[in-house]
Design a protein around this motif. Structure first.
Motif, mmCIF file in Angstrom:
data_model
loop_
_atom_site.group_PDB
_atom_site.id
_atom_site.type_symbol
_atom_site.label_atom_id
_atom_site.label_comp_id
_atom_site.label_asym_id
_atom_site.label_seq_id
_atom_site.Cartn_x
_atom_site.Cartn_y
_atom_site.Cartn_z
ATOM 1 N N VAL A 172 0.863 -1.196 0.000
ATOM 2 C CA VAL A 172 0.000 0.000 0.000
ATOM 3 C C VAL A 172 0.894 1.240 0.000
ATOM 4 O O VAL A 172 1.364 1.677 1.059
ATOM 5 C CB VAL A 172 -0.934 0.022 1.232
ATOM 6 N N PRO A 173 1.137 1.849 -1.170
ATOM 7 C CA PRO A 173 2.053 2.996 -1.241
ATOM 8 C C PRO A 173 1.686 4.159 -0.336
ATOM 9 O O PRO A 173 2.580 4.812 0.223
ATOM 10 C CB PRO A 173 1.982 3.400 -2.717
ATOM 11 N N LEU A 174 0.387 4.432 -0.178
ATOM 12 C CA LEU A 174 -0.025 5.538 0.693
ATOM 13 C C LEU A 174 0.416 5.317 2.135
ATOM 14 O O LEU A 174 0.505 6.277 2.905
ATOM 15 C CB LEU A 174 -1.547 5.717 0.650
ATOM 16 N N LEU A 175 0.684 4.064 2.479
ATOM 17 C CA LEU A 175 1.104 3.748 3.837
ATOM 18 C C LEU A 175 2.610 3.561 3.951
ATOM 19 O O LEU A 175 3.231 4.090 4.874
ATOM 20 C CB LEU A 175 0.379 2.482 4.332
ATOM 21 N N TRP A 176 3.229 2.785 3.028
ATOM 22 C CA TRP A 176 4.660 2.546 3.213
ATOM 23 C C TRP A 176 5.490 3.813 3.118
ATOM 24 O O TRP A 176 6.550 3.916 3.727
ATOM 25 C CB TRP A 176 5.193 1.445 2.331
ATOM 26 N N VAL A 177 4.998 4.812 2.380
ATOM 27 C CA VAL A 177 5.757 6.061 2.317
ATOM 28 C C VAL A 177 5.780 6.737 3.693
ATOM 29 O O VAL A 177 6.796 7.319 4.101
ATOM 30 C CB VAL A 177 5.187 6.995 1.231
ATOM 31 N N LEU A 178 4.685 6.645 4.441
ATOM 32 C CA LEU A 178 4.639 7.237 5.778
ATOM 33 C C LEU A 178 5.476 6.433 6.768
ATOM 34 O O LEU A 178 6.131 7.006 7.647
ATOM 35 C CB LEU A 178 3.185 7.317 6.263
ATOM 36 N N TYR A 179 5.481 5.120 6.627
ATOM 37 C CA TYR A 179 6.314 4.281 7.484
ATOM 38 C C TYR A 179 7.798 4.574 7.254
ATOM 39 O O TYR A 179 8.595 4.652 8.211
ATOM 40 C CB TYR A 179 6.027 2.800 7.203
ATOM 41 N N ILE A 180 8.186 4.729 5.993
ATOM 42 C CA ILE A 180 9.587 5.043 5.689
ATOM 43 C C ILE A 180 9.963 6.397 6.284
ATOM 44 O O ILE A 180 11.051 6.567 6.848
ATOM 45 C CB ILE A 180 9.821 5.013 4.167
ATOM 46 N N ALA A 181 9.070 7.368 6.174
ATOM 47 C CA ALA A 181 9.335 8.693 6.750
ATOM 48 C C ALA A 181 9.520 8.596 8.261
ATOM 49 O O ALA A 181 10.426 9.215 8.835
ATOM 50 C CB ALA A 181 8.183 9.640 6.425
ATOM 51 N N TYR A 182 8.683 7.806 8.923
ATOM 52 C CA TYR A 182 8.776 7.664 10.377
ATOM 53 C C TYR A 182 10.080 6.984 10.767
ATOM 54 O O TYR A 182 10.690 7.316 11.794
ATOM 55 C CB TYR A 182 7.572 6.875 10.896
ATOM 56 N N ALA A 183 10.526 6.023 9.932
ATOM 57 C CA ALA A 183 11.818 5.369 10.185
ATOM 58 C C ALA A 183 12.960 6.370 10.045
ATOM 59 O O ALA A 183 13.902 6.370 10.852
ATOM 60 C CB ALA A 183 12.004 4.211 9.208
ATOM 61 N N PHE A 184 12.893 7.225 9.030
ATOM 62 C CA PHE A 184 13.906 8.267 8.868
ATOM 63 C C PHE A 184 13.949 9.167 10.095
ATOM 64 O O PHE A 184 15.027 9.566 10.553
ATOM 65 C CB PHE A 184 13.615 9.102 7.623
ATOM 66 N N LEU A 185 12.775 9.511 10.637
ATOM 67 C CA LEU A 185 12.745 10.349 11.833
ATOM 68 C C LEU A 185 13.447 9.655 12.999
ATOM 69 O O LEU A 185 14.291 10.258 13.672
ATOM 70 C CB LEU A 185 11.297 10.669 12.217
ATOM 71 N N GLY A 186 13.095 8.397 13.256
ATOM 72 C CA GLY A 186 13.679 7.683 14.388
ATOM 73 C C GLY A 186 15.185 7.560 14.281
ATOM 74 O O GLY A 186 15.924 7.874 15.231
#
Length: 398
Positions: A268-282
């Protein structure tokens, strides 16, 4: 059997004008303006720096415009829109919203004009943009007694004050203090990104992928208090404590992401892009701590700035701008092939930009990263421009 009442539209009913549609909610004009600015500002910074003739020199203009002119302005757009849903009251619409956008536009243009007067006009307009938005947000939150969201209005005030501090430092020529002012702005923006991300990513994942995942409310409270401590310690000069707080912040953020079942959103691209962003933040918070701790590792400040600012904020932004714009314009919640390409371009641009920090042949890499960034946000403008300037696809108001 009762009669079914069918309402026939009256011919006298006036259709909403293009102005009323465009300035109906904060996301419409500000998403579009900020996406256009994301393209223009990077094109100027990388390919036409001779146009940077204002009071801020090249590096500090770029840093300022990416944080306050783009990232923080998108946060304003999101909060003005989301608060209408939270409270049932629209903070700004029509001419008041157009006035807010006018302040933003005056600042972007005036920063490029040489001289103290344009710089003063730009600075006043820019700070007023955030304080006006904070006032509008606070007004509806207080009216609805939405206490859990009061910190967001305070955070917008914090962004405005950090912006003012940064600009004053530029004006008086204290460039030695600019890094601290910018870092404070980054941490305030991190607070907003974490609060929004922790709330909406699990919600989106539950609806978009059918995942049963925790909302991380308890860890979220710790996370936000640690972010506040990090900001406060940086303001008073306790950089070592700020570094320790950032390590804790990164660990909590990555733990939350782990509990959100990241493998369940791979399709689900609308979701994995947000997960990747959150990983970058962490990861970015942990890397950022190395800048504040006295470890003498020689890691350039650009590392944490681009890890958090580009990988965290900007990747989250393009994901949020697509997902929320689809929802608020009455369209199916599915990323188009063009937007999937845009997601990949922003992520690749981030990775290439980070690599460019550590290699001697950086210029070609900077050009590649900038081109990918321009393609990504140019694609957003191309596809979403019509969505943002036209009435909802499902015919509903708003």
């Amino acid at each position: 059997m009762g009669l079914v009442q069918i309402e026939i539209p009256s011919p006298s009913k006036r259709q909403s004008s293009r102005f009323e549609v465009f300035f109906a909610l904060g996301f419409r004009p500000l998403y579009l303006l900020c996406a256009i600015w994301a393209v223009i500002s990077i094109a100027i910074w990388i390919f036409a720096p001779s146009y940077l003739m204002g009071q801020m020199n090249n590096v500090w203009w770029h840093a300022h415009e990416m944080l306050w002119g783009f990232v923080a302005s998108i946060a304003v757009a999101f909060l003005l829109t989301a608060s209408a849903t939270w409270t049932g009251s629209n903070p700004l619409k029509s001419w008041p919203l157009a006035s807010l956008c006018g302040l933003w536009l005056i600042a972007r243009i005036a920063y490029l004009i040489p001289g103290n007067i344009p710089f003063f006009i730009a600075g006043v307009s820019d700070v007023a943009f955030f304080l006006y938005a904070a006032w509008a947000l606070a007004k509806v939150l207080l009216k609805a007694k939405s206490k859990q969201n009061y910190p967001l209005a305070i955070a917008l005030i914090g962004l405005g004050l950090a912006n003012a501090s940064y600009l004053i430092t530029v004006y008086i020529g204290r460039f030695d203090l600019l890094r601290t002012g910018f870092a404070i702005g980054m941490l305030v923006m991190s607070y907003i990104a974490l609060l929004i991300g922790r709330r909406v990513i699990p919600f989106f994942a539950q609806r978009g992928a059918g995942l049963d995942i925790p909302r991380s409310e308890k860890s979220g409270r710790y996370q936000l208090w640690i972010a506040i401590v990090a900001v406060a310690c940086l303001i008073v000069g306790l950089e070592e404590v700020t570094g320790i707080a950032l390590i804790a912040l990164g660990i909590i953020t990555l733990y939350q992401l782990y509990t959100w079942k990241p493998l369940g959103v791979c399709k689900v691209p609308l979701l994995w892009v947000l997960y990747i962003a959150y990983a970058f933040l962490g990861i970015g918070f942990i890397i950022s701590s190395l800048y504040f701790l006295p470890l003498q590792l020689g890691i350039p400040p650009a590392t944490f700035v681009h890890f958090v600012g580009m990988g965290g904020f900007s990747v989250m932004i393009i994901g949020m701008m697509t997902r929320t714009a689809l929802g608020h314009t009455g369209r199916p919640l599915k990323a188009s092939k063009l937007m999937v390409v845009a997601y990949v371009c922003v992520i690749l641009a981030t990775v290439i930009r980070l690599v460019a920090i550590f290699v001697p042949f950086a210029t070609p890499l900077l050009h590649i990263a900038a081109t990918l960034w321009i393609i990504a946000f140019g694609a957003y403008v191309y596809q979403y421009g019509p969505y943002l300037t036209k009435p909802r696809a499902d015919g509903r108001p708003g």
